[in-house]
Design a protein around this motif. Sequence first.
Motif, PDB file in Angstrom:
ATOM      1  N   PRO A   1      -0.167 -13.128  -8.825  1.00 27.07           N
ATOM      2  CA  PRO A   1      -0.309 -12.907 -10.271  1.00 27.07           C
ATOM      3  C   PRO A   1      -1.379 -11.882 -10.639  1.00 27.07           C
ATOM      4  CG  PRO A   1      -0.167 -15.253  -9.781  1.00 27.07           C
ATOM      5  CD  PRO A   1      -0.312 -14.553  -8.471  1.00 27.07           C
ATOM      6  N   ALA A   2      -2.486 -11.866  -9.896  1.00 22.87           N
ATOM      7  CA  ALA A   2      -3.570 -10.933 -10.211  1.00 22.87           C
ATOM      8  C   ALA A   2      -3.103  -9.485 -10.042  1.00 22.87           C
ATOM      9  CB  ALA A   2      -4.778 -11.207  -9.317  1.00 22.87           C
ATOM     10  N   GLN A   3      -2.372  -9.221  -8.963  1.00 26.29           N
ATOM     11  CA  GLN A   3      -1.863  -7.873  -8.740  1.00 26.29           C
ATOM     12  C   GLN A   3      -0.776  -7.513  -9.756  1.00 26.29           C
ATOM     13  OE1 GLN A   3      -3.943  -6.141  -7.164  1.00 26.29           O
ATOM     14  NE2 GLN A   3      -3.046  -5.643  -5.171  1.00 26.29           N
TER      15      GLN A   3
ATOM     16  N   GLU B   1      -5.038  -0.894  -4.985  1.00 25.77           N
ATOM     17  CA  GLU B   1      -5.182  -0.483  -3.586  1.00 25.77           C
ATOM     18  C   GLU B   1      -6.377  -1.173  -2.939  1.00 25.77           C
ATOM     19  OE1 GLU B   1      -5.606   3.671  -1.022  1.00 25.77           O
ATOM     20  OE2 GLU B   1      -4.870   3.706  -3.100  1.00 25.77           O
ATOM     21  N   SER B   2      -7.476  -1.299  -3.666  1.00 27.67           N
ATOM     22  CA  SER B   2      -8.665  -1.960  -3.131  1.00 27.67           C
ATOM     23  C   SER B   2      -8.389  -3.430  -2.821  1.00 27.67           C
ATOM     24  CB  SER B   2      -9.823  -1.842  -4.124  1.00 27.67           C
ATOM     25  OG  SER B   2     -10.952  -2.545  -3.671  1.00 27.67           O
ATOM     26  N   ALA B   3      -7.687  -4.116  -3.719  1.00 27.62           N
ATOM     27  CA  ALA B   3      -7.357  -5.527  -3.497  1.00 27.62           C
ATOM     28  C   ALA B   3      -6.473  -5.695  -2.266  1.00 27.62           C
ATOM     29  CB  ALA B   3      -6.663  -6.097  -4.729  1.00 27.62           C
TER      30      ALA B   3
ATOM     31  N   VAL C   1      -6.831   1.906 -12.475  1.00 23.64           N
ATOM     32  CA  VAL C   1      -6.183   0.623 -12.200  1.00 23.64           C
ATOM     33  C   VAL C   1      -5.414   0.691 -10.884  1.00 23.64           C
ATOM     34  CG1 VAL C   1      -4.611  -1.135 -13.069  1.00 23.64           C
ATOM     35  CG2 VAL C   1      -6.018   0.162 -14.661  1.00 23.64           C
ATOM     36  N   GLN C   2      -4.799   1.852 -10.623  1.00 16.57           N
ATOM     37  CA  GLN C   2      -4.100   2.026  -9.349  1.00 16.57           C
ATOM     38  C   GLN C   2      -5.074   1.865  -8.185  1.00 16.57           C
ATOM     39  OE1 GLN C   2      -4.449   4.755  -7.097  1.00 16.57           O
ATOM     40  NE2 GLN C   2      -2.800   4.122  -5.715  1.00 16.57           N
ATOM     41  N   ALA C   3      -6.291   2.350  -8.342  1.00 14.62           N
ATOM     42  CA  ALA C   3      -7.310   2.208  -7.307  1.00 14.62           C
ATOM     43  C   ALA C   3      -7.706   0.734  -7.136  1.00 14.62           C
ATOM     44  CB  ALA C   3      -8.536   3.041  -7.657  1.00 14.62           C
TER      45      ALA C   3
ATOM     46  N   LEU D   1       0.829  -1.204   0.000  1.00 17.57           N
ATOM     47  CA  LEU D   1       0.000   0.000   0.000  1.00 17.57           C
ATOM     48  C   LEU D   1       0.866   1.258   0.000  1.00 17.57           C
ATOM     49  CD1 LEU D   1      -2.816  -1.037   2.509  1.00 17.57           C
ATOM     50  CD2 LEU D   1      -3.082  -0.572   0.066  1.00 17.57           C
ATOM     51  N   ASN D   2       1.940   1.233   0.771  1.00 20.87           N
ATOM     52  CA  ASN D   2       2.841   2.388   0.820  1.00 20.87           C
ATOM     53  C   ASN D   2       3.470   2.654  -0.547  1.00 20.87           C
ATOM     54  OD1 ASN D   2       4.386   4.448   2.369  1.00 20.87           O
ATOM     55  ND2 ASN D   2       6.127   3.150   1.831  1.00 20.87           N
ATOM     56  N   GLU D   3       3.909   1.591  -1.211  1.00 21.77           N
ATOM     57  CA  GLU D   3       4.506   1.761  -2.538  1.00 21.77           C
ATOM     58  C   GLU D   3       3.457   2.209  -3.566  1.00 21.77           C
ATOM     59  OE1 GLU D   3       7.588   1.672  -3.473  1.00 21.77           O
ATOM     60  OE2 GLU D   3       8.434   1.017  -1.554  1.00 21.77           O
ATOM     61  N   THR D   4       2.233   1.717  -3.410  1.00 20.22           N
ATOM     62  CA  THR D   4       1.159   2.123  -4.320  1.00 20.22           C
ATOM     63  C   THR D   4       0.843   3.602  -4.159  1.00 20.22           C
ATOM     64  OG1 THR D   4       0.207  -0.093  -4.181  1.00 20.22           O
ATOM     65  CG2 THR D   4      -1.206   1.625  -5.041  1.00 20.22           C
TER      66      THR D   4
END
Length: 222
Positions: free
Chosen positions: A145-147, A202-204, A197-199, A91-94
């Motif tokens: 893989p999904a992320q 973060e949601s995942a 896509v960034q959101a 999350l921090n890197e995102t």
Amino acid sequence: RATMKKSAAAELIAGVTTRQVEGENSRTNQRMNPKPLRQNNWLSNQSVQTKMLVVFGLLLALIASNGAIFFYVQSEQTSTRRLTVHTYEVLNETHGLLAEALNQQTSLRGFLLTVNEKYLTPYAEGEQEFEKHMANLRALMQDNPAQLRRLDRVDEFFRDWHDSVAKPAIALARDPAGRAEAITLIGMGRFERFRAVQAEIESAENTLLAERTQALERIVQI
């Protein structure tokens, strides 16, 4: 004589009746208060030393099972905490990825409005920091893989924004005749695809964080 015979008969009948009553009472008492059955199990036939050894073995088994449960709980807690920390790192890197992307967008807008080259310095620095966050995220997401697929889309959309919007807009803005066209380029919506896509990423991660937090709470309650 007749009187004596009658008396003897009466005594005989009375004796029989008394014995019958006593027998009936005895049977009733036996039914009401049965004798306890003698338990003839294996342990009762063993010596005191054997009984002590059995008790000692049961205590050891109880201690061993408690120890196994303790180590299991500790292991699960450690693993869950590690995964929770991992999620916070992602999350921090995102957040850093988004921040650097927004810095580049803001710097580009400043340059297009002023044509001042100083705005391109944070733009270039933001691009470098963006790549660092991308590399860190790929390392953190290597088991998801999904992320990673979402991250590939982020990379694709942001590179498309650079190639199709940012770089052409900078080139046009340096020519007074092209400034108006340059400003229209940044409103084409390509940056919004990146943010969407960034959101998702973060949601995942927030979903994983909630699951791991609940798992840790359940383990602590054991």
